[in-house]
Design a protein around this motif. Structure first.
Motif, PDB file in Angstrom:
ATOM      1  N   CYS A 179     125.289   8.117 155.873  1.00  0.00           N
ATOM      2  CA  CYS A 179     124.404   7.627 156.885  1.00  0.00           C
ATOM      3  C   CYS A 179     123.072   7.341 156.651  1.00  0.00           C
ATOM      4  CB  CYS A 179     124.377   8.805 158.124  1.00  0.00           C
ATOM      5  SG  CYS A 179     123.853  10.305 157.698  1.00  0.00           S
ATOM      6  N   SER A 180     122.134   6.730 157.382  1.00  0.00           N
ATOM      7  CA  SER A 180     120.925   6.512 157.165  1.00  0.00           C
ATOM      8  C   SER A 180     119.816   7.114 158.066  1.00  0.00           C
ATOM      9  CB  SER A 180     120.874   4.856 157.203  1.00  0.00           C
ATOM     10  OG  SER A 180     121.681   4.239 156.355  1.00  0.00           O
ATOM     11  N   PRO A 181     118.941   7.714 157.655  1.00  0.00           N
ATOM     12  CA  PRO A 181     118.006   8.545 158.629  1.00  0.00           C
ATOM     13  C   PRO A 181     117.366   7.697 159.555  1.00  0.00           C
ATOM     14  CG  PRO A 181     118.092   9.912 156.532  1.00  0.00           C
ATOM     15  CD  PRO A 181     119.106   8.523 156.322  1.00  0.00           C
ATOM     16  N   TYR A 182     117.126   6.581 159.036  1.00  0.00           N
ATOM     17  CA  TYR A 182     116.082   5.648 159.747  1.00  0.00           C
ATOM     18  C   TYR A 182     116.960   5.088 161.275  1.00  0.00           C
ATOM     19  CZ  TYR A 182     118.398   1.492 157.998  1.00  0.00           C
ATOM     20  OH  TYR A 182     119.513   0.312 157.460  1.00  0.00           O
ATOM     21  N   LYS A 183     117.998   5.137 161.017  1.00  0.00           N
ATOM     22  CA  LYS A 183     118.769   4.883 162.529  1.00  0.00           C
ATOM     23  C   LYS A 183     118.639   6.198 163.611  1.00  0.00           C
ATOM     24  CE  LYS A 183     121.128   1.386 160.555  1.00  0.00           C
ATOM     25  NZ  LYS A 183     120.668   0.192 160.666  1.00  0.00           N
ATOM     26  N   PHE A 184     118.431   7.512 162.779  1.00  0.00           N
ATOM     27  CA  PHE A 184     118.091   8.473 163.964  1.00  0.00           C
ATOM     28  C   PHE A 184     116.782   9.439 163.590  1.00  0.00           C
ATOM     29  CE2 PHE A 184     120.598  10.148 160.171  1.00  0.00           C
ATOM     30  CZ  PHE A 184     120.200  11.221 159.592  1.00  0.00           C
ATOM     31  N   ASP A 188     134.064  -3.364 159.276  1.00  0.00           N
ATOM     32  CA  ASP A 188     132.806  -2.449 158.462  1.00  0.00           C
ATOM     33  C   ASP A 188     131.649  -3.430 158.423  1.00  0.00           C
ATOM     34  OD1 ASP A 188     132.765   0.483 157.047  1.00  0.00           O
ATOM     35  OD2 ASP A 188     134.890  -0.133 157.437  1.00  0.00           O
ATOM     36  N   HIS A 189     130.476  -2.702 158.428  1.00  0.00           N
ATOM     37  CA  HIS A 189     129.154  -3.404 157.934  1.00  0.00           C
ATOM     38  C   HIS A 189     129.585  -3.808 156.359  1.00  0.00           C
ATOM     39  CE1 HIS A 189     125.090  -3.395 156.528  1.00  0.00           C
ATOM     40  NE2 HIS A 189     124.580  -3.741 157.703  1.00  0.00           N
ATOM     41  N   ASP A 190     128.921  -4.853 155.986  1.00  0.00           N
ATOM     42  CA  ASP A 190     128.986  -5.226 154.519  1.00  0.00           C
ATOM     43  C   ASP A 190     128.419  -4.194 153.481  1.00  0.00           C
ATOM     44  OD1 ASP A 190     130.314  -7.405 152.944  1.00  0.00           O
ATOM     45  OD2 ASP A 190     128.448  -7.897 152.147  1.00  0.00           O
ATOM     46  N   LEU A 229     117.869   5.801 148.613  1.00  0.00           N
ATOM     47  CA  LEU A 229     117.344   4.742 149.057  1.00  0.00           C
ATOM     48  C   LEU A 229     117.630   4.431 150.339  1.00  0.00           C
ATOM     49  CD1 LEU A 229     114.656   3.273 148.074  1.00  0.00           C
ATOM     50  CD2 LEU A 229     116.292   1.613 147.167  1.00  0.00           C
ATOM     51  N   ASN A 230     119.087   4.045 150.600  1.00  0.00           N
ATOM     52  CA  ASN A 230     119.734   3.789 151.894  1.00  0.00           C
ATOM     53  C   ASN A 230     121.243   3.887 151.653  1.00  0.00           C
ATOM     54  OD1 ASN A 230     120.465   1.425 150.535  1.00  0.00           O
ATOM     55  ND2 ASN A 230     118.551   0.439 151.184  1.00  0.00           N
ATOM     56  N   THR A 231     121.996   3.531 152.547  1.00  0.00           N
ATOM     57  CA  THR A 231     123.280   3.725 152.541  1.00  0.00           C
ATOM     58  C   THR A 231     124.199   2.870 151.626  1.00  0.00           C
ATOM     59  OG1 THR A 231     123.900   4.798 154.776  1.00  0.00           O
ATOM     60  CG2 THR A 231     125.547   3.284 153.684  1.00  0.00           C
ATOM     61  N   THR A 232     123.574   1.612 151.558  1.00  0.00           N
ATOM     62  CA  THR A 232     124.075   0.559 150.760  1.00  0.00           C
ATOM     63  C   THR A 232     123.858   0.725 149.142  1.00  0.00           C
ATOM     64  OG1 THR A 232     123.550  -1.167 152.473  1.00  0.00           O
ATOM     65  CG2 THR A 232     124.019  -2.006 150.266  1.00  0.00           C
ATOM     66  N   SER A 233     122.794   1.310 148.863  1.00  0.00           N
ATOM     67  CA  SER A 233     122.285   1.112 147.466  1.00  0.00           C
ATOM     68  C   SER A 233     123.285   2.703 146.925  1.00  0.00           C
ATOM     69  CB  SER A 233     120.759   1.592 147.103  1.00  0.00           C
ATOM     70  OG  SER A 233     120.146   2.223 148.083  1.00  0.00           O
ATOM     71  N   SER A 246     131.241   1.112 164.999  1.00  0.00           N
ATOM     72  CA  SER A 246     130.953  -0.210 164.564  1.00  0.00           C
ATOM     73  C   SER A 246     129.772  -0.819 164.998  1.00  0.00           C
ATOM     74  CB  SER A 246     132.090  -1.158 165.180  1.00  0.00           C
ATOM     75  OG  SER A 246     131.810  -2.348 164.940  1.00  0.00           O
ATOM     76  N   ASN A 247     128.794  -1.331 164.301  1.00  0.00           N
ATOM     77  CA  ASN A 247     127.647  -1.786 164.641  1.00  0.00           C
ATOM     78  C   ASN A 247     127.908  -3.099 165.117  1.00  0.00           C
ATOM     79  OD1 ASN A 247     128.624  -2.822 161.873  1.00  0.00           O
ATOM     80  ND2 ASN A 247     126.431  -4.096 161.910  1.00  0.00           N
ATOM     81  N   LEU A 248     129.160  -3.781 165.081  1.00  0.00           N
ATOM     82  CA  LEU A 248     129.459  -5.107 165.835  1.00  0.00           C
ATOM     83  C   LEU A 248     130.009  -4.732 166.943  1.00  0.00           C
ATOM     84  CD1 LEU A 248     130.002  -8.027 164.905  1.00  0.00           C
ATOM     85  CD2 LEU A 248     132.070  -7.194 163.936  1.00  0.00           C
ATOM     86  N   VAL A 294     133.597   7.290 154.523  1.00  0.00           N
ATOM     87  CA  VAL A 294     133.366   7.265 156.161  1.00  0.00           C
ATOM     88  C   VAL A 294     131.806   6.902 156.241  1.00  0.00           C
ATOM     89  CG1 VAL A 294     133.401   7.991 158.286  1.00  0.00           C
ATOM     90  CG2 VAL A 294     135.096   8.596 156.914  1.00  0.00           C
ATOM     91  N   ASP A 295     131.717   5.602 156.783  1.00  0.00           N
ATOM     92  CA  ASP A 295     130.425   5.050 157.010  1.00  0.00           C
ATOM     93  C   ASP A 295     129.942   5.415 158.446  1.00  0.00           C
ATOM     94  OD1 ASP A 295     128.266   3.470 158.192  1.00  0.00           O
ATOM     95  OD2 ASP A 295     128.964   1.619 157.255  1.00  0.00           O
ATOM     96  N   ALA A 296     129.140   6.541 158.361  1.00  0.00           N
ATOM     97  CA  ALA A 296     128.746   7.067 159.637  1.00  0.00           C
ATOM     98  C   ALA A 296     127.321   6.570 160.101  1.00  0.00           C
ATOM     99  CB  ALA A 296     128.570   8.626 159.561  1.00  0.00           C
ATOM    100  N   VAL A 297     126.872   5.436 159.613  1.00  0.00           N
ATOM    101  CA  VAL A 297     125.452   4.875 159.937  1.00  0.00           C
ATOM    102  C   VAL A 297     125.206   4.788 161.319  1.00  0.00           C
ATOM    103  CG1 VAL A 297     123.987   3.040 159.638  1.00  0.00           C
ATOM    104  CG2 VAL A 297     125.278   4.034 157.526  1.00  0.00           C
ATOM    105  N   GLN A 298     126.106   4.202 162.174  1.00  0.00           N
ATOM    106  CA  GLN A 298     126.036   3.894 163.546  1.00  0.00           C
ATOM    107  C   GLN A 298     126.394   5.186 164.310  1.00  0.00           C
ATOM    108  OE1 GLN A 298     124.084   1.875 164.848  1.00  0.00           O
ATOM    109  NE2 GLN A 298     123.810   0.141 163.094  1.00  0.00           N
ATOM    110  N   SER A 299     127.429   6.389 163.820  1.00  0.00           N
ATOM    111  CA  SER A 299     127.619   7.260 164.570  1.00  0.00           C
ATOM    112  C   SER A 299     126.810   8.497 164.465  1.00  0.00           C
ATOM    113  CB  SER A 299     128.951   7.779 164.196  1.00  0.00           C
ATOM    114  OG  SER A 299     129.056   8.098 162.818  1.00  0.00           O
TER     115      SER A 299
HETATM  116  C1  LIG Z   1     127.416   0.312 160.133  1.00  0.00           C
HETATM  117  C2  LIG Z   1     126.462   0.225 159.081  1.00  0.00           C
HETATM  118  N1  LIG Z   1     126.591   0.611 157.955  1.00  0.00           N
HETATM  119  C3  LIG Z   1     125.695   0.366 157.089  1.00  0.00           C
HETATM  120  C4  LIG Z   1     124.622  -0.116 157.143  1.00  0.00           C
HETATM  121  C5  LIG Z   1     123.746  -0.221 156.064  1.00  0.00           C
HETATM  122  O1  LIG Z   1     122.650   0.715 156.094  1.00  0.00           O
HETATM  123  P1  LIG Z   1     121.589   0.581 155.188  1.00  0.00           P
HETATM  124  O2  LIG Z   1     120.262  -0.244 155.506  1.00  0.00           O
HETATM  125  O3  LIG Z   1     121.014   2.335 154.989  1.00  0.00           O
HETATM  126  O4  LIG Z   1     121.906   0.482 153.602  1.00  0.00           O
HETATM  127  C6  LIG Z   1     124.072  -0.301 158.418  1.00  0.00           C
HETATM  128  C7  LIG Z   1     122.882  -1.224 158.774  1.00  0.00           C
HETATM  129  O5  LIG Z   1     122.659  -1.327 159.866  1.00  0.00           O
HETATM  130  C8  LIG Z   1     125.210  -0.375 159.478  1.00  0.00           C
HETATM  131  O6  LIG Z   1     124.920  -0.583 160.941  1.00  0.00           O
END
Ligand SMILES: Cc1ncc(COP(=O)(O)O)c(C=O)c1O
Length: 328
Positions: free
Chosen positions: A221-226, A120-122, A91-95, A173-175, A198-203
């Motif tokens: 990673c999360s396709p909605y970011k790319f 890290d993102h939460d 569904l997304n990275t978090t789930s 980092s998203n931050l 490794v959280d590659a959501v932003q890379s």
């Molecule tokens: C670095 C990072 N990790 C994880 C997430 C969470 O991704 P998702 O919404 O697919 O669960 C985000 C979302 O912005 C993010 O920036």
């Protein structure tokens, strides 16, 4: 290869033609998610119109669904430089991380340790914290230097040890925007036998991800970011895939790609993810250096490279503009 053509690229994105009160809409929230090209929309519409069925049937629509999954696995494997049987859609990275943390934590014992980071993102923290609390596991933290915004890599030796079960870290980092040396953190975790994540959501939207080179067990990673739809994409190293006892309903197959499926996935999102990866490959075909006729992986790498060069041009223009602002 031709020079980058903004008009040609922008013409692929229907949302860029939207006007609000006759003013062109401006999208400034790229870290939260990207707009989608027509190719993604077409892939998703096709999935819903032509192949709207569960997988596993012998009828035409179900066979179409299975082709969507096959195409998605091939595209995702090329995108991450992974095996196609090492890909999990979610569904997304978090789930995905809540799901996998639950399975991994079954292997943890009270007194074990995990290493998380303060950058890290939460989404890559909360799932592991919950699992650690349930299993009586100690959480250690890798900090970053507030002057340089870099991880304190020197602390790694004292933070990991024989009881470390998991090392989870952030790629970009998203931050802060820092791009981290995740191969170094992964190597420290592997040296003590920990599972590495490794959280590659932003890379993943900005440069090619190579799970072989990073050496991790898990990468998300999360396709909605790319340019894709809302979905999650997980790489799961073959060894760990085979060892983990899947958390699933009993009639569902224990073989990939369904081994870790929580019921039926969003096939339309998988189709859209394929479309997003095809878009990156198209960028490689049009504006990449020497990607013509190459593998899908090479075309994606060339596309990301071309986009990164254009991002540098735009960034320069932005900074020059800032310089001209009075009092900035
Ligand atoms: C670095 C990072 N990790 C994880 C997430 C969470 O991704 P998702 O919404 O697919 O669960 C985000 C979302 O912005 C993010 O920036």
């Amino acid at each position: 290869m031709t020079d980058w053509n903004d008009d040609e690229v922008r013409a692929r994105f229907p949302s860029l033609t939207i006007r609000d009160e006759a003013r062109e809409r401006v999208y400034l929230d790229a870290p939260a998610g990207s707009q989608v090209p027509q190719r993604v929309i077409d892939r998703m519409v096709e999935a819903l119109v032509v192949s709207c069925a569960n997988e596993g049937g012998h009828f035409r629509t179900s066979q179409g669904t299975m082709r969507i999954v096959e195409d998605g696995l091939g595209a995702a494997a090329a995108f991450l430089n992974a095996g196609r049987d090492e890909i999990v859609f979610g569904l997304n990275t978090t789930s995905l991380l809540f799901h996998f943390s639950r399975m991994l934590a079954r292997e943890w014992q009270p007194g074990d340790e995990i290493l998380l980071t303060r950058m890290d993102h939460d989404g890559n923290v909360a799932p592991w914290l919950v699992a650690a609390e349930e299993r009586g596991v100690t959480v250690r933290w890798l900090d970053f230097d507030p002057e340089t915004f870099e991880y304190r890599y020197d602390a790694l030796d004292t933070l990991v040890g024989p009881r470390t079960r998991l090392v989870a870290c952030n790629h970009a980092s998203n931050l802060l925007g820092t791009i981290n040396d995740v191969a170094r953190i992964v190597a420290a975790g592997r040296a003590v036998g920990a599972v590495t994540m490794v959280d590659a959501v932003q890379s993943a939207p900005h440069f090619p991800i190579d799970v072989e080179r990073i050496g991790c067990d898990l990468l998300a990673c999360s396709p909605y970011k790319f340019f894709g739809p809302h979905a999650g994409l997980l790489y799961l190293k073959g060894e760990l895939r085979d060892r983990l006892k899947p958390l699933k309903v009993r009639p569902s197959s224990s073989d990939m790609p369904t081994r870790f499926s929580l019921g039926m996935p969003s096939f339309e999102a998988i189709a859209g993810t394929t479309g997003a990866i095809e878009h990156l490959a198209w960028l490689g075909d049009r504006f990449g250096r020497g990607a013509g006729g190459a593998t899908l992986r090479a075309r994606i790498v060339a596309g990301l490279d071309a986009a990164a060069r254009q991002e540098a041009v735009l960034m320069r223009r932005l900074f020059d503009g800032f310089d001209q602002l009075r009092g900035f």
